[in-house]
Design a protein around this motif. Sequence first.
Motif, PDB file in Angstrom:
ATOM      1  N   GLU A 115      72.482 -37.379   7.936  1.00  0.00           N
ATOM      2  CA  GLU A 115      72.056 -36.099   8.497  1.00  0.00           C
ATOM      3  C   GLU A 115      71.816 -35.109   7.361  1.00  0.00           C
ATOM      4  OE1 GLU A 115      74.288 -32.386  10.611  1.00  0.00           O
ATOM      5  OE2 GLU A 115      74.596 -34.338  11.567  1.00  0.00           O
ATOM      6  N   GLN A 116      70.698 -34.382   7.434  1.00  0.00           N
ATOM      7  CA  GLN A 116      70.418 -33.321   6.481  1.00  0.00           C
ATOM      8  C   GLN A 116      70.110 -32.038   7.249  1.00  0.00           C
ATOM      9  OE1 GLN A 116      70.579 -33.222   3.222  1.00  0.00           O
ATOM     10  NE2 GLN A 116      70.663 -35.372   2.595  1.00  0.00           N
ATOM     11  N   PRO A 117      70.410 -30.868   6.662  1.00  0.00           N
ATOM     12  CA  PRO A 117      70.054 -29.596   7.326  1.00  0.00           C
ATOM     13  C   PRO A 117      68.566 -29.314   7.150  1.00  0.00           C
ATOM     14  CG  PRO A 117      71.089 -29.157   5.212  1.00  0.00           C
ATOM     15  CD  PRO A 117      71.145 -30.646   5.400  1.00  0.00           C
ATOM     16  N   MET A 118      67.752 -30.186   7.770  1.00  0.00           N
ATOM     17  CA  MET A 118      66.314 -30.173   7.558  1.00  0.00           C
ATOM     18  C   MET A 118      65.590 -30.446   8.866  1.00  0.00           C
ATOM     19  SD  MET A 118      66.334 -32.276   3.933  1.00  0.00           S
ATOM     20  CE  MET A 118      64.601 -32.024   3.535  1.00  0.00           C
ATOM     21  N   CYS A 119      64.266 -30.476   8.799  1.00  0.00           N
ATOM     22  CA  CYS A 119      63.438 -30.583  10.002  1.00  0.00           C
ATOM     23  C   CYS A 119      63.156 -32.036  10.380  1.00  0.00           C
ATOM     24  CB  CYS A 119      62.124 -29.831   9.797  1.00  0.00           C
ATOM     25  SG  CYS A 119      61.040 -30.603   8.571  1.00  0.00           S
ATOM     26  N   HIS A 120      62.445 -32.168  11.461  1.00  0.00           N
ATOM     27  CA  HIS A 120      61.991 -33.450  11.980  1.00  0.00           C
ATOM     28  C   HIS A 120      61.216 -34.224  10.910  1.00  0.00           C
ATOM     29  CE1 HIS A 120      60.946 -36.013  15.406  1.00  0.00           C
ATOM     30  NE2 HIS A 120      59.680 -36.009  15.024  1.00  0.00           N
ATOM     31  N   ASP A 121      61.546 -35.498  10.759  1.00  0.00           N
ATOM     32  CA  ASP A 121      60.816 -36.424   9.876  1.00  0.00           C
ATOM     33  C   ASP A 121      60.929 -36.092   8.389  1.00  0.00           C
ATOM     34  OD1 ASP A 121      59.979 -38.292  11.699  1.00  0.00           O
ATOM     35  OD2 ASP A 121      57.865 -37.753  11.651  1.00  0.00           O
ATOM     36  N   TRP A 122      61.954 -35.375   7.980  1.00  0.00           N
ATOM     37  CA  TRP A 122      62.106 -35.071   6.556  1.00  0.00           C
ATOM     38  C   TRP A 122      62.156 -36.332   5.703  1.00  0.00           C
ATOM     39  CZ3 TRP A 122      66.164 -37.199   4.004  1.00  0.00           C
ATOM     40  CH2 TRP A 122      67.271 -37.613   4.773  1.00  0.00           C
ATOM     41  N   ALA A 123      62.669 -37.425   6.261  1.00  0.00           N
ATOM     42  CA  ALA A 123      62.848 -38.655   5.485  1.00  0.00           C
ATOM     43  C   ALA A 123      61.530 -39.327   5.113  1.00  0.00           C
ATOM     44  CB  ALA A 123      63.739 -39.640   6.250  1.00  0.00           C
ATOM     45  N   LEU A 124      60.419 -38.892   5.718  1.00  0.00           N
ATOM     46  CA  LEU A 124      59.106 -39.431   5.351  1.00  0.00           C
ATOM     47  C   LEU A 124      58.420 -38.604   4.271  1.00  0.00           C
ATOM     48  CD1 LEU A 124      57.468 -40.289   8.818  1.00  0.00           C
ATOM     49  CD2 LEU A 124      58.627 -41.847   7.239  1.00  0.00           C
ATOM     50  N   CYS A 125      59.016 -37.474   3.892  1.00  0.00           N
ATOM     51  CA  CYS A 125      58.339 -36.509   3.021  1.00  0.00           C
ATOM     52  C   CYS A 125      58.630 -36.818   1.551  1.00  0.00           C
ATOM     53  CB  CYS A 125      58.781 -35.094   3.367  1.00  0.00           C
ATOM     54  SG  CYS A 125      58.358 -34.601   5.054  1.00  0.00           S
ATOM     55  N   SER A 126      57.770 -37.624   0.937  1.00  0.00           N
ATOM     56  CA  SER A 126      58.003 -38.022  -0.457  1.00  0.00           C
ATOM     57  C   SER A 126      57.785 -36.882  -1.443  1.00  0.00           C
ATOM     58  CB  SER A 126      57.105 -39.205  -0.817  1.00  0.00           C
ATOM     59  OG  SER A 126      55.739 -38.857  -0.718  1.00  0.00           O
ATOM     60  N   PHE A 127      57.217 -35.751  -0.996  1.00  0.00           N
ATOM     61  CA  PHE A 127      57.094 -34.587  -1.871  1.00  0.00           C
ATOM     62  C   PHE A 127      58.415 -33.837  -1.978  1.00  0.00           C
ATOM     63  CE2 PHE A 127      55.630 -33.434   2.386  1.00  0.00           C
ATOM     64  CZ  PHE A 127      56.409 -32.327   2.688  1.00  0.00           C
ATOM     65  N   LEU A 128      59.420 -34.259  -1.193  1.00  0.00           N
ATOM     66  CA  LEU A 128      60.759 -33.694  -1.278  1.00  0.00           C
ATOM     67  C   LEU A 128      61.693 -34.701  -1.954  1.00  0.00           C
ATOM     68  CD1 LEU A 128      61.130 -32.371   2.383  1.00  0.00           C
ATOM     69  CD2 LEU A 128      60.637 -30.995   0.348  1.00  0.00           C
ATOM     70  N   PRO A 129      62.642 -34.257  -2.762  1.00  0.00           N
ATOM     71  CA  PRO A 129      63.593 -35.206  -3.359  1.00  0.00           C
ATOM     72  C   PRO A 129      64.388 -35.969  -2.304  1.00  0.00           C
ATOM     73  CG  PRO A 129      64.259 -32.920  -3.765  1.00  0.00           C
ATOM     74  CD  PRO A 129      62.871 -32.874  -3.232  1.00  0.00           C
ATOM     75  N   GLU A 130      64.720 -35.300  -1.194  1.00  0.00           N
ATOM     76  CA  GLU A 130      65.465 -35.975  -0.121  1.00  0.00           C
ATOM     77  C   GLU A 130      64.635 -37.100   0.492  1.00  0.00           C
ATOM     78  OE1 GLU A 130      66.788 -31.600  -0.096  1.00  0.00           O
ATOM     79  OE2 GLU A 130      64.900 -32.700  -0.272  1.00  0.00           O
ATOM     80  N   GLY A 131      63.337 -36.860   0.668  1.00  0.00           N
ATOM     81  CA  GLY A 131      62.462 -37.874   1.237  1.00  0.00           C
ATOM     82  C   GLY A 131      62.297 -39.060   0.309  1.00  0.00           C
ATOM     83  N   ARG A 132      62.112 -38.798  -0.987  1.00  0.00           N
ATOM     84  CA  ARG A 132      61.975 -39.907  -1.946  1.00  0.00           C
ATOM     85  C   ARG A 132      63.230 -40.768  -1.963  1.00  0.00           C
ATOM     86  NH1 ARG A 132      59.524 -35.693  -4.818  1.00  0.00           N
ATOM     87  NH2 ARG A 132      61.350 -35.331  -6.139  1.00  0.00           N
ATOM     88  N   MET A 133      64.387 -40.130  -1.927  1.00  0.00           N
ATOM     89  CA  MET A 133      65.637 -40.894  -1.923  1.00  0.00           C
ATOM     90  C   MET A 133      65.786 -41.695  -0.634  1.00  0.00           C
ATOM     91  SD  MET A 133      68.274 -41.917  -3.465  1.00  0.00           S
ATOM     92  CE  MET A 133      68.175 -40.858  -4.918  1.00  0.00           C
ATOM     93  N   ALA A 134      65.385 -41.106   0.502  1.00  0.00           N
ATOM     94  CA  ALA A 134      65.470 -41.826   1.774  1.00  0.00           C
ATOM     95  C   ALA A 134      64.604 -43.078   1.755  1.00  0.00           C
ATOM     96  CB  ALA A 134      65.055 -40.907   2.926  1.00  0.00           C
TER      97      ALA A 134
END
Length: 299
Positions: free
Chosen positions: A265-284
Amino acid sequence: MSTIYRVIEKGCFMINKLPGGGVKGNIFDLLPKEEDKIRLPGFMKRGLIINELELEGFKYHRIRSLKEHTVEKRAVLFLPGGGGMARAIRLHYDTVKRIAIATGAEVIMAHYPLAPKYNVRFALDWLEKLYSLMLEEYAPENITFIGDSAGANLILSITNRVAIRPGRLIVISPACGLENGKNRDIRKKMEPKDPLFTVATNDTIAENWCRNVPLDSPDISPEYISYDGFPPVMLFYGSHELFYPHVRNMIRIMEKDGVRLCAEEQPMCHDWALCSFLPEGRMAIKKMSRVIIDNHFSV
């Protein structure tokens, strides 16, 4: 939560206050108007082998990396979200490419039937047939299902339907709690925290995609699935989603039914895990790739 995400989310909320409704008010612009065409982005043609096929009139792509890999023969069924009404967007294709290159697995990207012409059960019937074709080539333990949003709901529903289940599921921001009444009110309370979606948008999607299907059916809602005997699940979701309370309830049901679950869980929006422009998305996406290769379930 990264600084870049904070800036983007704050920007979305500011735009949403403008006349016209901003992101929330124009989300339907992402939906198809007259044509339902599948167009591969140009960047998908570099470093990949892509074959386009059809099954009963609907397309799917078989996507492989050009790189040599030594891992055991593996496959991914990837179902992009879009509320059952919109085709894959750049984020989906980018994720597919990254996973194909990182893992060496063949990624089957399914462009399943959409509303308003078709409903969720028509799509599920078609996807079961596609999965049967995959089982002719791959051992079930070497198959991973990945889906986001409506696609996440679909992979859970397919797994519930089939006798031979895949080896693992990667579930990204499932669209839980589409029911009207009480569940709609729960989502309404979450609406101010969500920078992307309104309850009205979700209701429109439910009216089209879920047409003629009870909203408490396991073919629609992950909260009505019995998870006994399910394969391991890796789950990514955000606390700034309309669906957040219902995803938490789905987690409780999965744990009660004995699912091997790895949830982030992250304090973020829908589908954040697909967002490779974010460090959280790249790690996911890196974590997804590890699960596909060696069943490494860890956040």
